[in-house]
Design a protein around this motif. Structure first.
Motif, PDB file in Angstrom:
ATOM      1  N   TYR A 207       4.487  -5.471  14.000  1.00  0.00           N
ATOM      2  CA  TYR A 207       4.215  -4.062  13.704  1.00  0.00           C
ATOM      3  C   TYR A 207       3.547  -3.399  14.907  1.00  0.00           C
ATOM      4  O   TYR A 207       3.041  -4.067  15.812  1.00  0.00           O
ATOM      5  CB  TYR A 207       3.303  -3.942  12.478  1.00  0.00           C
ATOM      6  CG  TYR A 207       3.926  -4.452  11.209  1.00  0.00           C
ATOM      7  CD1 TYR A 207       4.962  -3.760  10.586  1.00  0.00           C
ATOM      8  CD2 TYR A 207       3.483  -5.650  10.616  1.00  0.00           C
ATOM      9  CE1 TYR A 207       5.534  -4.243   9.408  1.00  0.00           C
ATOM     10  CE2 TYR A 207       4.054  -6.128   9.455  1.00  0.00           C
ATOM     11  CZ  TYR A 207       5.079  -5.425   8.860  1.00  0.00           C
ATOM     12  OH  TYR A 207       5.655  -5.896   7.705  1.00  0.00           O
TER      13      TYR A 207
ATOM     14  N   ASN B 282       7.004   2.725  12.758  1.00  0.00           N
ATOM     15  CA  ASN B 282       6.689   1.296  12.794  1.00  0.00           C
ATOM     16  C   ASN B 282       5.192   1.024  12.853  1.00  0.00           C
ATOM     17  O   ASN B 282       4.762  -0.122  12.840  1.00  0.00           O
ATOM     18  CB  ASN B 282       7.375   0.616  13.992  1.00  0.00           C
ATOM     19  CG  ASN B 282       7.352  -0.909  13.874  1.00  0.00           C
ATOM     20  OD1 ASN B 282       7.585  -1.465  12.806  1.00  0.00           O
ATOM     21  ND2 ASN B 282       7.053  -1.586  14.984  1.00  0.00           N
TER      22      ASN B 282
ATOM     23  N   PHE C 162       1.563   0.340  11.769  1.00  0.00           N
ATOM     24  CA  PHE C 162       1.153  -0.474  10.622  1.00  0.00           C
ATOM     25  C   PHE C 162       0.651   0.388   9.474  1.00  0.00           C
ATOM     26  O   PHE C 162       0.822   0.048   8.304  1.00  0.00           O
ATOM     27  CB  PHE C 162       0.081  -1.458  11.072  1.00  0.00           C
ATOM     28  CG  PHE C 162      -0.101  -2.645  10.173  1.00  0.00           C
ATOM     29  CD1 PHE C 162       0.983  -3.291   9.608  1.00  0.00           C
ATOM     30  CD2 PHE C 162      -1.369  -3.140   9.896  1.00  0.00           C
ATOM     31  CE1 PHE C 162       0.822  -4.405   8.785  1.00  0.00           C
ATOM     32  CE2 PHE C 162      -1.553  -4.239   9.070  1.00  0.00           C
ATOM     33  CZ  PHE C 162      -0.452  -4.869   8.511  1.00  0.00           C
TER      34      PHE C 162
ATOM     35  N   HIS D 212       1.824   2.966   8.281  1.00  0.00           N
ATOM     36  CA  HIS D 212       2.908   3.529   7.484  1.00  0.00           C
ATOM     37  C   HIS D 212       3.670   2.478   6.681  1.00  0.00           C
ATOM     38  O   HIS D 212       4.644   2.819   5.996  1.00  0.00           O
ATOM     39  CB  HIS D 212       3.892   4.277   8.384  1.00  0.00           C
ATOM     40  CG  HIS D 212       3.301   5.430   9.107  1.00  0.00           C
ATOM     41  ND1 HIS D 212       2.534   6.389   8.494  1.00  0.00           N
ATOM     42  CD2 HIS D 212       3.361   5.780  10.422  1.00  0.00           C
ATOM     43  CE1 HIS D 212       2.133   7.290   9.378  1.00  0.00           C
ATOM     44  NE2 HIS D 212       2.614   6.943  10.556  1.00  0.00           N
ATOM     45  N   GLN D 213       3.253   1.217   6.758  1.00  0.00           N
ATOM     46  CA  GLN D 213       4.022   0.155   6.111  1.00  0.00           C
ATOM     47  C   GLN D 213       3.677   0.033   4.631  1.00  0.00           C
ATOM     48  O   GLN D 213       2.546   0.268   4.215  1.00  0.00           O
ATOM     49  CB  GLN D 213       3.778  -1.176   6.819  1.00  0.00           C
ATOM     50  CG  GLN D 213       4.067  -1.146   8.305  1.00  0.00           C
ATOM     51  CD  GLN D 213       5.411  -0.534   8.639  1.00  0.00           C
ATOM     52  OE1 GLN D 213       6.439  -0.967   8.111  1.00  0.00           O
ATOM     53  NE2 GLN D 213       5.427   0.460   9.521  1.00  0.00           N
ATOM     54  N   ASP D 214       4.675  -0.355   3.866  1.00  0.00           N
ATOM     55  CA  ASP D 214       4.484  -0.638   2.450  1.00  0.00           C
ATOM     56  C   ASP D 214       3.741  -1.962   2.305  1.00  0.00           C
ATOM     57  O   ASP D 214       4.175  -2.992   2.837  1.00  0.00           O
ATOM     58  CB  ASP D 214       5.848  -0.715   1.750  1.00  0.00           C
ATOM     59  CG  ASP D 214       5.720  -0.947   0.262  1.00  0.00           C
ATOM     60  OD1 ASP D 214       5.432  -2.093  -0.135  1.00  0.00           O
ATOM     61  OD2 ASP D 214       5.899   0.009  -0.508  1.00  0.00           O
TER      62      ASP D 214
ATOM     63  N   GLU E 251       5.705  -4.904   1.097  1.00  0.00           N
ATOM     64  CA  GLU E 251       6.617  -5.463   2.089  1.00  0.00           C
ATOM     65  C   GLU E 251       5.866  -6.330   3.090  1.00  0.00           C
ATOM     66  O   GLU E 251       6.373  -7.372   3.543  1.00  0.00           O
ATOM     67  CB  GLU E 251       7.369  -4.339   2.794  1.00  0.00           C
ATOM     68  CG  GLU E 251       8.357  -3.620   1.892  1.00  0.00           C
ATOM     69  CD  GLU E 251       9.106  -2.500   2.600  1.00  0.00           C
ATOM     70  OE1 GLU E 251       8.927  -2.345   3.823  1.00  0.00           O
ATOM     71  OE2 GLU E 251       9.870  -1.786   1.917  1.00  0.00           O
ATOM     72  N   VAL E 252       4.652  -5.916   3.461  1.00  0.00           N
ATOM     73  CA  VAL E 252       3.831  -6.746   4.351  1.00  0.00           C
ATOM     74  C   VAL E 252       3.496  -8.060   3.656  1.00  0.00           C
ATOM     75  O   VAL E 252       3.591  -9.145   4.248  1.00  0.00           O
ATOM     76  CB  VAL E 252       2.545  -6.001   4.763  1.00  0.00           C
ATOM     77  CG1 VAL E 252       1.669  -6.908   5.628  1.00  0.00           C
ATOM     78  CG2 VAL E 252       2.870  -4.708   5.503  1.00  0.00           C
TER      79      VAL E 252
END
Length: 265
Positions: A80, A95, A97, A99-101, A104-105
């Motif tokens: 990430y 991309n 970090f 903004h990540q779900d 999913e992480v």
């Protein structure tokens, strides 16, 4: 073989538990580190490195050097992008970090649990140390992972006692964060470990992060009396218990593996 897995957001985050990582590696524990980003959005604080154009590659190597100093396995990178802070915040970077779900992480981390079979997970506390959004993301994902994976025996959060957090506030290094929010009470601390015997390794690990520990860093600009206090404080590391699948016979614990049947702690 007993196994410990530390999970953090950026190169240099491992400093929060560097003494413990070195301590257990010396005892024969298989110590691994997962890092979500390569720290691309950091700020170069060493003027001699101002020519660097790929900060991510620089910080990746710094983390490899840090792991070598601690005597642990080389880092695993999730790939990430560092979200940055303040004027460097990556609001438009999909991309990043931040903004990540989180689910999913968590799913991306699960194969490492299956492969490494760690007894112990270590990550940030619920306030992310000092509130960095990437620290909060990895905290939430790792906490969810502990509950969904069903494998690790214990989850620990590295924490700061309120008294230490207050000293940090006085030094100006904690950016005016309320010590009673970002520190914890003594009753919260499950493990208080003296790491003075590996302090040289811990310091070498921190000094590996040349781009972040230069003359223009917050640490370098601290008044001398606070630097001395901080160095004394670094002889101890503190952890709160985030979850357990084993009985806790005594509290606080002697160490992270106390009561798990190994011949240490």
């Amino acid at each position: 073989m007993p196994t410990l897995l530390a999970l953090y957001a950026h190169p240099d985050d491992e400093a929060f538990s560097g003494g413990v990582l070195a301590h257990y590696a010396k005892l024969g524990v298989d110590v691994h580190l997962i890092c979500a980003t390569r720290g691309e959005s950091g700020k170069i604080t060493d003027p001699s490195l101002s020519h660097i154009t790929d900060l991510g590659a620089q910080r990746e190597q710094e983390l490899r050097d840090s792991c070598k100093a601690l005597g642990i396995h080389g880092p695993i990178f999730l790939g990430y992008h560092d979200s940055g802070r303040f004027e460097r915040t990556q609001n438009e970077n999909s991309n990043a970090f931040m903004h990540q779900d989180i689910f999913e992480v968590e799913a991306k981390l699960r194969p490492y649990i299956e492969e490494l079979q760690p007894d112990i997970l270590v990550t940030f506390d619920p306030h992310g140390g000092y509130g960095h959004i990437d620290h909060l993301i990895i905290h939430r994902a790792v906490t969810a992972l502990f509950y969904s994976s069903g494998t690790p025996k214990r989850l620990f959060y590295n924490v700061m006692p309120i008294a230490f957090s207050e000293r940090m506030a006085q030094s100006g290094i904690n950016q005016n964060l309320d010590p009673k929010v970002y520190g914890v009470t003594d009753a919260t601390i499950a493990v208080r470990l003296n790491v003075a015997h590996v302090l040289d390794q811990k310091m070498a690990s921190m000094q590996s992060h040349k781009s972040q520990m230069g003359a223009n860093s917050r640490f370098a600009q601290m008044p001398p009396e606070y630097i001395q206090q901080m160095q004394e404080g670094m002889k101890w590391e503190h952890f709160a218990l985030g979850g357990t699948r084993t009985p806790i016979h005594t509290f606080p614990l002697k160490g992270l593996f106390d009561g798990l049947g190994y011949d240490f702690d």
